[in-house]
Every structure is written in C-alpha cells, then in structure tokens.
Design a protein around this motif. Structure first.
Motif, mmCIF file in Angstrom:
data_model
loop_
_atom_site.group_PDB
_atom_site.id
_atom_site.type_symbol
_atom_site.label_atom_id
_atom_site.label_comp_id
_atom_site.label_asym_id
_atom_site.label_seq_id
_atom_site.Cartn_x
_atom_site.Cartn_y
_atom_site.Cartn_z
ATOM 1 N N ASP A 204 1.265 7.076 -6.620
ATOM 2 C CA ASP A 204 0.311 8.293 -6.862
ATOM 3 C C ASP A 204 1.160 9.427 -6.758
ATOM 4 O OD1 ASP A 204 -1.663 6.294 -7.516
ATOM 5 O OD2 ASP A 204 -2.451 6.251 -5.468
ATOM 6 N N ARG A 205 1.813 9.811 -5.879
ATOM 7 C CA ARG A 205 2.434 10.997 -5.739
ATOM 8 C C ARG A 205 3.559 11.239 -6.763
ATOM 9 N NH1 ARG A 205 2.858 9.112 -0.182
ATOM 10 N NH2 ARG A 205 5.102 8.635 -0.558
ATOM 11 N N LYS B 295 1.049 -1.036 0.148
ATOM 12 C CA LYS B 295 0.035 0.058 -0.186
ATOM 13 C C LYS B 295 0.922 1.341 -0.159
ATOM 14 C CE LYS B 295 -3.921 -2.270 2.394
ATOM 15 N NZ LYS B 295 -4.578 -2.317 3.552
ATOM 16 N N ARG C 243 0.937 4.212 -2.787
ATOM 17 C CA ARG C 243 0.397 5.642 -2.465
ATOM 18 C C ARG C 243 1.610 6.433 -3.092
ATOM 19 N NH1 ARG C 243 -1.536 3.519 2.647
ATOM 20 N NH2 ARG C 243 0.604 4.164 3.634
#
Length: 272
Positions: free
Chosen positions: A142-143, A135, A139
């Motif tokens: 995505d950044r 996870k 994340r």
C-alpha cells in the motif's frame, strides 16, 4: 531469525552474518543465509528504539505464560546451541534444528524481564507468525502504491510481490555477479575456453545451489535463461554493422532519420 544466529548478543552487532539454517529452511534442507553489512546496519534503529518498546509492553503477558516458554539459561558453542528450561525440564537444542513454533517460545531472562530470542517480535512480544508477516507485506505494498506516482519511484509490478520473489531476485543477482567474476578471472589469467566454460557452469551455479538449498543442480540451471543481457546483443550487432560497412553511429542514425522522414512525407498525387 534468532538474535544469536546473527551474533546479536551482549549488545554487540557484527558487521555481517552467515547463518546456517535447517528446520526453518525450505523443505528442511540445510543452507546458509548471508546477511550483508548494509541490512545489518539497518537493524540498529530497530534494535535501539523500536524493539525495546515492543518487548517492554509485552512483559506482563510473558510473565503470565512463563511456564509455557522455553527460558534460555545459557548459549553454547558460539550461540549455535541453547540450554534452558521448558515446563520444568532442562533441555538443550541446536539452534538451526529449532522449528518456527519452538522458536516462538524461546526467551532470555534479563534484568528487565523476559526478552524474546527472536529478532522481530509482534504483539505479545513473540516471534512474528506467517500471517503477521503477510500483513506487513500488504502494508508495504500500500505504501509503494501511494508513492508510485513520485518521479524517483521505480515501476511497480502488476501484482503485489511475495516473499519468494526476494529469493528469486537474490539467486539471479548472485548468479550474474559470480558469472561476471568468473569471466573476468578467466580473461585476466588467459584461460582457454574449455576451462572457462567449466568454471562458468560449475562454480557460480554450485555456489547459488548451496545458498538456495536446491537438492539438484537442474533446479538452479533454470536461472541461466535470465543471464543474457539483450542490450549487449544490440551493441554487438551495431559493432558488426559498422565494422562491415565502415559506417559510424552518426551515419546510421542519420540514415534511419532520413528513412523515417521519407515514411512520413505527404503522398503526391500524379495526374496524367
């Protein structure tokens, strides 16, 4: 990673760490992990601010599960062996032989409560699981995509990276560095080519093999194909061209520009 493996005990942080792994290593093969000074320094804000907050929030949960945890009583042999109590029994374990599931149970009794022995902890104050790390990876991806349009941002790969990519990157960069060092040492000492080749195909590859825990050198040899820098071959080609024809880089550039202009010149129609 556990705190004593990195030398993070009694509030001290060494400049770097060299960690011996076995049970947590790929295929359980022994290997060493070098943690350089820069990443060690980056741990300071996490250790001083973020981690204590996570640990404090999970104190009640850990207290309820006290008997299920491996409560460390002492660190032995410079932190390479731990002694503690699990389910009412006193046991001793070598840190490098502790498997991930057992590492998640390891805690230390402090004045503030039970402190996980793991460096990175998640909800419940226990060592992060594989799914939790996955996870975190998504994340981070995505950044990265959110900032991809920024001018200083690097070019992103077509797919989200995986943690194993970091292993390949480390292996290749280390092999390139060690090979260059071997070349420079051989050149400085004026070694004959045979000795140089022995050095190049021996020491750098063996160091990388040990660091990665490869059982066979042939696995490490696969990285050799990426050692050659194509731009060096271009430079060599230009040097050979100029040396043979006596032309300079400027002359070559002008010739190429003239050829390009001629290729884009309008075609004239000839009438009889």
């Amino acid at each position: 990673m556990l705190l004593p493996e990195l030398g993070l005990v009694d509030g001290r942080r060494p400049a770097f760490a060299d960690v011996e792994l076995k049970a947590c290593a790929k295929f359980g093969r022994p290997r060493s992990v070098y943690v350089a000074p820069d990443p060690m320094e980056l741990l300071d804000p996490y250790l001083l601010l973020e981690r204590p907050e996570i640990v404090a929030k999970a104190q009640r949960s850990r207290r309820r599960r006290h008997r299920e945890l491996f409560v460390i009583q002492s660190l032995e042999a410079d932190g390479t062996r731990v002694r503690g109590v699990l389910d009412g029994r006193t046991i001793t374990r070598t840190v490098k032989n502790m498997k991930p599931d057992f590492r998640r149970l390891a805690v230390v009794e402090t004045g503030d409560g039970l402190d996980p022995l793991a460096l990175f902890t998640g909800q419940g104050g226990r060592m992060l699981t594989f799914s939790a790390w996955d996870k975190i990876r998504w994340r981070a991806w995505d950044r990265m995509k959110a900032w991809a349009g920024d001018r200083p941002a690097p070019v992103l790969p077509r797919r989200c990276w995986v943690y194993h990519d970091l292993r390949h990157t480390f292996a290749l960069r280390l092999l390139i560095f060690l090979t260059r060092e071997a070349l420079n040492d051989a050149e400085d000492q004026g070694l004959p080519m045979s000795t140089l080749l022995d050095h190049m195909t021996g020491n750098p590859l063996l160091v990388v093999q040990r660091r990665l825990g490869h059982a066979h050198p042939s696995t490490t040899y696969r990285y050799i194909r990426y050692l050659k820098d194509p731009m060096r071959e271009v430079d060599d080609a230009f040097r050979e061209w100029t040396a043979a024809g006596g032309a300079s880089y400027i002359t070559i550039a002008r010739t190429l520009m003239d050829l390009e202009d001629a290729g884009h010149a309008p075609t004239r129609t000839l009438h009889p």
